[in-house]
Design a protein around this motif. Structure first.
Motif, PDB file in Angstrom:
ATOM      1  N   GLU A 190       0.830  -1.197   0.000  1.00 10.45           N
ATOM      2  CA  GLU A 190       0.000   0.000   0.000  1.00 10.45           C
ATOM      3  C   GLU A 190       0.872   1.258   0.000  1.00 10.45           C
ATOM      4  O   GLU A 190       1.936   1.287   0.609  1.00 10.45           O
ATOM      5  N   GLY A 191       0.400   2.270  -0.701  1.00 13.82           N
ATOM      6  CA  GLY A 191       1.128   3.537  -0.750  1.00 13.82           C
ATOM      7  C   GLY A 191       2.097   3.644  -1.902  1.00 13.82           C
ATOM      8  O   GLY A 191       2.679   4.711  -2.117  1.00 13.82           O
ATOM      9  N   VAL A 192       2.298   2.563  -2.664  1.00 17.99           N
ATOM     10  CA  VAL A 192       3.201   2.583  -3.822  1.00 17.99           C
ATOM     11  C   VAL A 192       2.356   2.537  -5.083  1.00 17.99           C
ATOM     12  O   VAL A 192       1.551   1.627  -5.275  1.00 17.99           O
ATOM     13  N   THR A 193       2.530   3.517  -5.945  1.00 22.09           N
ATOM     14  CA  THR A 193       1.775   3.570  -7.197  1.00 22.09           C
ATOM     15  C   THR A 193       2.472   2.741  -8.275  1.00 22.09           C
ATOM     16  O   THR A 193       3.684   2.552  -8.253  1.00 22.09           O
TER      17      THR A 193
ATOM     18  N   ARG B 262      10.235   4.266  -2.959  1.00 23.66           N
ATOM     19  CA  ARG B 262       9.748   5.317  -2.069  1.00 23.66           C
ATOM     20  C   ARG B 262       8.266   5.589  -2.314  1.00 23.66           C
ATOM     21  O   ARG B 262       7.498   5.749  -1.383  1.00 23.66           O
ATOM     22  N   SER B 263       7.896   5.651  -3.600  1.00 20.86           N
ATOM     23  CA  SER B 263       6.497   5.968  -3.886  1.00 20.86           C
ATOM     24  C   SER B 263       5.966   5.336  -5.160  1.00 20.86           C
ATOM     25  O   SER B 263       4.751   5.258  -5.330  1.00 20.86           O
TER      26      SER B 263
ATOM     27  N   GLN C 249       8.881  -3.121  -2.459  1.00 20.73           N
ATOM     28  CA  GLN C 249       9.378  -3.105  -1.082  1.00 20.73           C
ATOM     29  C   GLN C 249      10.471  -2.074  -0.876  1.00 20.73           C
ATOM     30  O   GLN C 249      10.667  -1.585   0.242  1.00 20.73           O
TER      31      GLN C 249
END
Length: 442
Positions: free
Chosen positions: A300-303, A341-342, A338
């Protein structure tokens, strides 16, 4: 098992590696120092020929001092780069040329020793380095054919005819060229054969690791089934009993979702490729299959962004929906997510000859010390932390090797890791596979 094309690629890479240890080259040079000292002593002391002894000893001393420096800098297992080994052998050529200049030039019988540094280079160094040293040796013998101190003789001696000196130059040039070409060809063939054998053994070792991991996975699926069912049952009860407005509700829902995911993973471990092949879509366009492989592998949080290279030519490949492709690409995407950063990006490219899938992330990138070893089992900067075993990249590369892929790893200049997975289009595109089968039948 690695394909012959992959073995040839790794053999070619191995032939480019530096192949001489500093200790080995230092030993050869010490033998040269001892031999030169013995020759000067024998000619001037025993045979009593008039030699410029002081000048000769000075030239030999320069070689000895340089070798002391080399011995001090080279540890027991330090390998010299191709560039540094070439510098040392080039220095040796000039040093031997200096001795030959002081003792008669090409008329000195020991002028044949000018071929030794070239022979050493042809044995252990690259073709480019060998060619450069060969040209340097030809320059040295050409210089010595015209510029030298007279050959020391006892009594009177008339100068050798110029045609004889030219003959000596031709013979030395032929010796240097033939020796360099022949020795390099034989040594390169031997290096390639050894590299291919080593890569085949490494591929067999990877297959054994995969077989062992498969057995462990089956055993783990069996052993974990009962406790996981208990966890799933308890989490279901908690979902029913914890009120929706409770501060614990979010944690309970997460526990339930993760338990369900574990059950799905264990169920997938028991599926066989034969059962996978019976699904409605046995083949898909490359973009759809790549997107499916990446699905559910990002935290979650990684596009995630999937793009097609504008330079792609021809129709989009249609690819078999194989477990190797899905799990291999999925592992790479998971590893990128993993560390990212994004964002993680997947870029696709295809032409009539090849298909390339590139995975990029905006994380710190691969550590420099591990890039050459990536793909080996139990290799990770996080090994032993939070259950990480260092098997993700190993499993991904081994699975993709099975369907004809070649994998390369690099670090972007702007930071972040880059993984390139490349197939010949003929082994991935279903249309070309069908054409190949039809041509084989005909």
């Amino acid at each position: 098992m690695m394909k012959p094309r992959q073995l040839a690629r790794h053999a070619s890479r191995a032939r480019r590696l530096p192949g001489v240890q500093g200790r080995t080259l230092a030993l050869i040079r010490w033998v040269a120092v001892i031999g030169q000292l013995a020759t000067v002593w024998g000619v001037s002391g025993v045979l009593e020929f008039p030699l410029p002894v002081v000048e000769c000893l000075a030239v030999i001393g320069v070689l000895a001092l340089s070798n002391l420096w080399l011995s001090a800098r080279s540890g027991r297992s330090v390998r010299l780069t191709d560039y540094h080994a070439a510098l040392l052998l080039g220095f040796d050529l000039f040093q031997v040329s200096g001795l030959i200049y002081l003792t008669g030039g090409l008329t000195n019988p020991f002028a044949v020793l000018l071929a030794v540094p070239v022979t050493v280079a042809a044995t252990v160094l690259s073709r480019r380095t060998t060619v450069a040293l060969t040209v340097l040796a030809l320059f040295c013998i050409t210089f010595l054919a015209f510029f030298f101190l007279p050959l020391p003789w006892q009594g009177s001696f008339s100068e050798l005819p110029r045609v004889y000196v030219v003959g000596l130059w031709v013979s030395l040039a032929v010796l240097i060229l033939f020796t360099a070409g022949y020795v390099w060809s034989v040594a390169d063939e031997s290096r390639g054969r050894d590299a291919a054998l080593a890569e085949a053994e490494a591929a067999l070792a990877r297959e054994r690791h995969m077989s062992a991991l498969g057995t462990l996975a089956a055993a783990a699926a069996h052993e974990l089934g009962s406790p996981l069912n208990t966890i799933a049952l308890v989490s279901s009860d908690l979902v029913r009993e914890v009120p929706p407005d409770s501060p614990l509700r979010e944690d309970v829902d997460l526990l339930k979702s993760q338990a369900d995911r574990c059950r799905d993973i264990l169920a997938s471990l028991s599926r066989t490729p034969e059962r996978e092949g019976g699904q409605p879509f046995d083949s898909l366009p490359l973009t759809s299959l790549a997107e499916e492989a990446a699905r559910d592998h990002l935290p979650e949080g990684v596009t995630f962004r999937l793009t097609v290279d504008d330079r792609s030519t021809g129709a989009e490949p249609v690819v078999m929906r194989s477990p190797e492709f899905l799990q291999g690409i999925g592992n790479y995407v998971q590893n990128a997510g993993q560390f990212a950063r994004s964002a993680v990006e997947m870029s696709l490219y295809w032409s009539d000859e090849e298909v390339r899938l590139r995975i990029l992330d905006d994380g710190p990138g691969f550590a420099g010390w591990m890039i050459d070893s990536l793909g080996e089992p139990y290799l990770s900067t996080r090994a032993g932390k939070s259950g990480h075993m260092g098997l993700g990249i190993f499993i991904a590369q081994t699975l993709l090797d099975r369907i004809g892929a070649e994998t390369a790893y690099s670090k972007k200049k702007t930071g972040g890791a880059c993984v390139d997975v490349i197939w010949p289009r003929s082994v991935l595109d279903v249309a070309q596979l069908i054409k190949s089968d039809e041509s084989d039948k005909n």
